[in-house]
Design a protein around this motif. Structure first.
Motif, short mmCIF file in Angstrom:
data_model
loop_
_atom_site.label_atom_id
_atom_site.label_comp_id
_atom_site.label_asym_id
_atom_site.label_seq_id
_atom_site.Cartn_x
_atom_site.Cartn_y
_atom_site.Cartn_z
N ALA A 209 0.82 -1.24 -0.09
CA ALA A 209 -0.14 -0.11 -0.15
C ALA A 209 0.99 1.06 -0.06
O ALA A 209 0.32 2.20 -0.72
N VAL A 210 2.11 1.14 0.67
CA VAL A 210 2.83 2.38 0.84
C VAL A 210 3.52 2.55 -0.58
O VAL A 210 3.69 3.68 -1.09
N ALA A 211 3.92 1.54 -0.96
CA ALA A 211 4.90 1.74 -2.34
C ALA A 211 3.80 2.09 -3.56
O ALA A 211 4.04 3.00 -4.36
N CYS A 212 2.34 1.65 -3.62
CA CYS A 212 1.36 2.27 -4.60
C CYS A 212 1.03 3.64 -4.25
O CYS A 212 0.82 4.44 -5.36
N THR A 233 -4.77 4.25 -10.38
CA THR A 233 -5.83 3.52 -9.80
C THR A 233 -5.81 1.82 -9.90
O THR A 233 -6.36 1.30 -9.03
N TYR A 234 -5.39 1.70 -11.00
CA TYR A 234 -5.22 0.10 -11.16
C TYR A 234 -4.33 -0.61 -10.25
O TYR A 234 -4.76 -1.64 -9.38
N ALA A 235 -3.19 0.12 -10.03
CA ALA A 235 -2.11 -0.52 -8.89
C ALA A 235 -2.93 -0.24 -7.33
O ALA A 235 -2.77 -1.26 -6.90
N ARG A 380 -3.70 -4.92 -20.97
CA ARG A 380 -3.53 -3.45 -20.15
C ARG A 380 -2.67 -2.51 -20.95
O ARG A 380 -1.28 -2.39 -20.43
N GLN A 381 -2.96 -1.93 -22.05
CA GLN A 381 -2.20 -0.93 -22.73
C GLN A 381 -1.54 0.21 -22.00
O GLN A 381 -0.39 0.62 -22.24
N GLU A 382 -2.33 0.63 -21.19
CA GLU A 382 -1.90 1.81 -20.32
C GLU A 382 -0.85 1.21 -19.35
O GLU A 382 0.15 1.94 -19.21
#
Length: 411
Positions: A209-212, A233-235, A380-382
């Motif tokens: 969570a901290v990394a994201c 947001t995906y992460a 997941r192109q983005e």
């Protein structure tokens, strides 16, 4: 790393049994460090003799102690049993933890002892580690069967034979899958044993969570890459879903190749000082990002990760049928591959980017490139575009031309 129950399909009943068992000796690979009567070794041997005597009801003497290398808090000793009427193995391994941690902090002794209890309660064919012979909470000592001087997985990877290294990696992946399959749904057992031994049941790991939350800022400051809102947001969604995943099983957490012995009966796990029950897909992500937490991580040949994933899947699909679907499994693996790459990048760059060693950055470049490839395959192109941008920026900042070498066995 990420911490994250469904019943074990076709599971066998578990009863805690610490009866002795044996393993065939293996050919020597890494020499132990011989010692004389140092205080720490003497203390470990004395504690082991005490707990074995209590366990079997008769005095058991240990001779010819030799200290084994290790980086954890335990004193690790191999010793020979002088004489025993109980059919114990000729040699055994002692792990002695003389210093208790502060109150409220996870205790590596308790986590290791409970991990061995969990596995010793399984049938021998499902036990992916040495057998627990005896343990004692007040003495903080664990005594396990000695698997002999077998080579480690790291020995195979730095050896000369690519075929032997391939077989060892596939055996490791199968053993990891079997470890997950045989401990799925055993979280309550693990926590009950941990509490009984006075251990602290750790909370979910907050590092993902901290990394994201913080990696996007770090990437902007360190390499000038902006993380798109949809990728962020995906992460965050992956991080939240991972913590509540139904695919929970025991994990050694430390998946370093030097913590695995390659024996005639398959790969066996040795180090459970950080053992917990968590989302098994966190471990499976290491099949795509091999040995990411190891300082000296190298590359694997093309196709090796896919073969390892197939070996792991064959072991767990009976417990978690949904993962037998390749599309479902690939989506889960992409999620946790991305999470592992984010966490590892945060840990490596976090505030000291100028001090990161070139070979470690080369690993990050390789893993971000691979993430881009798998994300594109997964639609997941983005994520793919962002991953490629990060890889290119890391190479420009710390290179250029960084390449992660193969493990020596595959060169």
């Amino acid at each position: 790393m990420v911490s994250d129950v469904r019943p074990l399909v076709g599971s066998k009943a578990m009863t805690v049994d610490t009866s002795p068992g044996t393993e065939d000796d293996q050919d020597p690979a890494v020499a132990a460090v011989p010692v004389s009567g140092t205080q720490v070794v003497d203390a470990a041997v004395q504690a082991a003799e005490t707990v074995l005597t209590r366990r079997f009801g008769s005095a058991i003497g240990l001779v010819e102690p030799e200290a084994l290398p290790g980086s954890g808090p335990a004193t690790v000793v191999r010793a020979r049993i002088a004489a025993s009427p109980f059919g114990l193995p000729r040699t055994l391994v002692i792990k002695h933890y003389p210093d208790a941690p502060p109150r409220g902090v996870a205790d590596p002794f308790a986590q290791e002892a409970v991990s061995y209890q969990l596995f010793t309660a399984l049938p021998a064919e499902d036990r992916m580690c040495p057998e627990l012979l005896a343990h004692d909470g007040p003495l903080r000592v664990i005594v396990v069967d000695d698997l002999g001087r077998a080579p480690t997985l790291w020995d195979k990877l730095r050896g000369q034979d690519a075929r032997l290294a391939e077989r060892a990696l596939l055996s490791w992946a199968r053993s990891l899958g079997r470890l997950h399959a045989t401990t799925a749904g055993r979280e309550a057992d693990f926590e009950a044993l941990l509490r009984r031994l006075g251990g602290f049941v750790p909370d979910e790991d907050t590092t993902p969570a901290v990394a994201c939350a913080r990696l996007p800022t770090l990437l902007a400051e360190a390499v000038g890459v902006t993380t798109p809102d949809n990728v962020r947001t995906y992460a965050e969604n992956v991080c939240e879903a991972s913590a509540s995943s139904p695919y929970r099983a025991f994990s050694p957490v430390d998946l370093s190749p030097d913590n695995n012995l390659v024996t005639s009966g398959g790969v066996h796990f040795l180090d459970f000082e950080r053992g917990v029950v968590r989302n098994a897909l966190v471990d499976a992500a290491h099949l795509r990002v091999p040995f990411a937490t190891c300082e000296d991580a190298r590359a694997l040949p093309s196709g090796m990760s896919e073969a390892m994933i197939a070996a792991w899947k064959a072991e767990v699909s009976g417990v978690w049928p949904a993962l037998d679907d390749n599309e479902v499994l690939s989506a889960h693996l992409l999620d946790h591959q991305m999470l592992l790459v984010w966490v590892t990048t945060w840990a490596d760059l976090g505030g000291a980017a100028a001090e990161v060693r070139p070979n470690r950055v080369a690993a990050l470049v390789s893993w971000w490139k691979d993430l881009g490839t798998y994300a594109e395959r997964g639609g997941r192109q983005e994520v793919a575009a962002h991953a490629r941008e990060v890889a290119k920026a890391l190479d420009a900042r710390f290179g250029p031309g960084l390449e992660l070498p193969l493990y020596p066995a595959f060169r």
